[in-house]
Design a protein around this motif. Sequence first.
Motif, PDB file in Angstrom:
ATOM      1  N   GLU A  26      -7.533 -62.141  41.037  1.00 24.49           N
ATOM      2  CA  GLU A  26      -7.662 -62.431  39.631  1.00 24.49           C
ATOM      3  C   GLU A  26      -7.980 -60.872  39.177  1.00 24.49           C
ATOM      4  O   GLU A  26      -7.621 -60.694  37.913  1.00 24.49           O
ATOM      5  CB  GLU A  26      -8.783 -63.407  39.380  1.00 24.49           C
ATOM      6  N   LYS A  27      -8.987 -60.335  39.831  1.00 20.97           N
ATOM      7  CA  LYS A  27      -9.455 -59.102  39.253  1.00 20.97           C
ATOM      8  C   LYS A  27      -8.163 -58.127  39.299  1.00 20.97           C
ATOM      9  O   LYS A  27      -8.015 -57.070  38.335  1.00 20.97           O
ATOM     10  CB  LYS A  27     -10.500 -58.349  40.235  1.00 20.97           C
ATOM     11  N   LEU A  28      -7.332 -58.188  40.158  1.00 22.85           N
ATOM     12  CA  LEU A  28      -6.093 -57.263  40.295  1.00 22.85           C
ATOM     13  C   LEU A  28      -5.112 -57.610  39.183  1.00 22.85           C
ATOM     14  O   LEU A  28      -4.432 -56.798  38.695  1.00 22.85           O
ATOM     15  CB  LEU A  28      -5.575 -57.314  41.567  1.00 22.85           C
ATOM     16  N   ILE A  29      -4.818 -58.834  39.155  1.00 16.69           N
ATOM     17  CA  ILE A  29      -3.699 -59.322  38.300  1.00 16.69           C
ATOM     18  C   ILE A  29      -3.856 -60.034  37.213  1.00 16.69           C
ATOM     19  O   ILE A  29      -3.010 -60.416  36.161  1.00 16.69           O
ATOM     20  CB  ILE A  29      -2.417 -60.075  39.231  1.00 16.69           C
ATOM     21  N   GLY A  30      -5.094 -60.319  36.723  1.00 18.92           N
ATOM     22  CA  GLY A  30      -5.769 -61.168  35.722  1.00 18.92           C
ATOM     23  C   GLY A  30      -5.538 -62.609  35.723  1.00 18.92           C
ATOM     24  O   GLY A  30      -5.258 -63.269  37.020  1.00 18.92           O
ATOM     25  N   VAL A  31      -5.875 -63.460  34.944  1.00 16.00           N
ATOM     26  CA  VAL A  31      -5.675 -64.949  34.888  1.00 16.00           C
ATOM     27  C   VAL A  31      -4.351 -65.264  35.224  1.00 16.00           C
ATOM     28  O   VAL A  31      -3.520 -65.113  34.224  1.00 16.00           O
ATOM     29  CB  VAL A  31      -6.512 -65.644  33.701  1.00 16.00           C
ATOM     30  N   ASN A  32      -4.072 -66.121  35.844  1.00 13.45           N
ATOM     31  CA  ASN A  32      -2.719 -66.704  36.163  1.00 13.45           C
ATOM     32  C   ASN A  32      -2.610 -68.168  36.804  1.00 13.45           C
ATOM     33  O   ASN A  32      -3.980 -68.504  37.330  1.00 13.45           O
ATOM     34  CB  ASN A  32      -1.862 -65.761  36.738  1.00 13.45           C
ATOM     35  N   GLU A  33      -1.810 -68.918  36.539  1.00 14.55           N
ATOM     36  CA  GLU A  33      -1.679 -70.109  36.868  1.00 14.55           C
ATOM     37  C   GLU A  33      -1.787 -70.267  38.484  1.00 14.55           C
ATOM     38  O   GLU A  33      -2.723 -71.330  38.817  1.00 14.55           O
ATOM     39  CB  GLU A  33      -0.335 -70.647  36.616  1.00 14.55           C
ATOM     40  N   GLN A  34      -1.029 -69.765  39.021  1.00 18.81           N
ATOM     41  CA  GLN A  34      -1.192 -70.095  40.731  1.00 18.81           C
ATOM     42  C   GLN A  34      -2.686 -69.741  41.323  1.00 18.81           C
ATOM     43  O   GLN A  34      -3.007 -70.900  42.018  1.00 18.81           O
ATOM     44  CB  GLN A  34      -0.343 -68.925  41.505  1.00 18.81           C
ATOM     45  N   VAL A  35      -3.320 -68.715  40.719  1.00 20.01           N
ATOM     46  CA  VAL A  35      -4.587 -68.747  41.286  1.00 20.01           C
ATOM     47  C   VAL A  35      -5.546 -69.741  40.712  1.00 20.01           C
ATOM     48  O   VAL A  35      -6.318 -70.228  41.503  1.00 20.01           O
ATOM     49  CB  VAL A  35      -5.320 -67.165  40.804  1.00 20.01           C
ATOM     50  N   SER A  36      -5.589 -70.067  39.491  1.00 18.45           N
ATOM     51  CA  SER A  36      -6.395 -71.143  38.930  1.00 18.45           C
ATOM     52  C   SER A  36      -6.203 -72.420  39.528  1.00 18.45           C
ATOM     53  O   SER A  36      -7.189 -73.191  39.594  1.00 18.45           O
ATOM     54  CB  SER A  36      -6.131 -70.952  37.379  1.00 18.45           C
ATOM     55  N   PHE A  37      -5.011 -72.805  39.521  1.00 15.99           N
ATOM     56  CA  PHE A  37      -4.556 -74.147  40.454  1.00 15.99           C
ATOM     57  C   PHE A  37      -5.142 -74.163  41.633  1.00 15.99           C
ATOM     58  O   PHE A  37      -5.560 -75.350  42.014  1.00 15.99           O
ATOM     59  CB  PHE A  37      -3.102 -74.280  40.499  1.00 15.99           C
TER      60      PHE A  37
END
Length: 373
Positions: A177-188
């Motif tokens: 998340e630090k590298l690419i920001g908030v996104n759906e795949q990571v949050s899910f």
Amino acid sequence: MIKKNIILLILLSTLVSCSFIKPHLKNDKDIADKNAAVIKNEITEIKSRSYLIDGIKYKMLEDDSSATVAFLKALQLNPKNDAALYELAQISLRNNDIALALSYIEKASEIAPNNKWYRLLQAQILVLKKNYNGALKIYNKLIEEYPHNVEYLYEQARIYLLMGNYNRAVEIYDNIEKLIGVNEQVSFQKENIYLIMNKPLKAVEELQKLVNEYPDVANYRNMIGDLYIQLGKYDEALKEFVKVKDIDALDPDVDFYISELYLYKGNIDSSFAYLKKAFANPFANIDKKVFTAIAYINVPLSDTTSLKKVDELVNILVKTHPDDAKAHSVYADFLYKINKKVEARDRYRYVIQLDSSRYLVWEQLLNIEMELK
């Protein structure tokens, strides 16, 4: 005397000449031997590469048997042909011979330790053998070399999940998340991990990140509302669903959610009102509507109120989906249930016009035809 001296000088010069000639002849022979060896090695290497190319051609034709023979011949000529070892590892893996695949790829990695493709395949095979620590060592090294490659981080997190080390997996996803920001795949992924860890409020926090980042995406609020329902936090859930309605009045799920929510709260009339809205929404899932309608039909229709509710639902259903055989089939089932057999027969006939492949409808139609004779 003079003649003797001349003869001695001639012999001496001959000996000296021979002493110079012999080393030169020896050096020439060594050079020739070395050149011959180099040429022989080059010829062997060329043959090995030729078999490698043949093997790749066979592999592209999906002829694994011929490809394997070619790669093995390449290795016989050059046991350090790492590319042939890599190809054999892939074929062995495809044929589910995990042990042999690992043997080949380990040799290839020893010969060419800096080749990342060899290391990636080795890590993949180690995971299949459940040697998670071995795979992690490879990914840790790759991440050191390629710190901005998020795919390696995803794989690292996946391995920690397989190990049941959920906290470490969350840390890795935080790094992504630090590298690419908030996104759906990571949050899910993080949401699922928190649910596994029985930390539903942390799961809500992850979904809230998505809402904050993408406020116009209604589905994220639906998911938060659904979690609140599971936690018994009905008021919080209702707030989320109301916001969804503000974002998208025709959201395919929100009316079902609100209907379910009011049902949990014991408000039957409000629950049914939103259920009708869901049935009237052309974007809402028809299978979900059909399932709900059938559930209502299967309840004993002993009172006028129940009968009226089912009648409303099935009429809304066919009006919203006039060309869908499933909708009219449910309506026919309802008509048959309330003993309107002629109307039910006509409706089943219409279903057959829409979709003649529905065996159960044919069977029901024949039964009604027999009953009406």
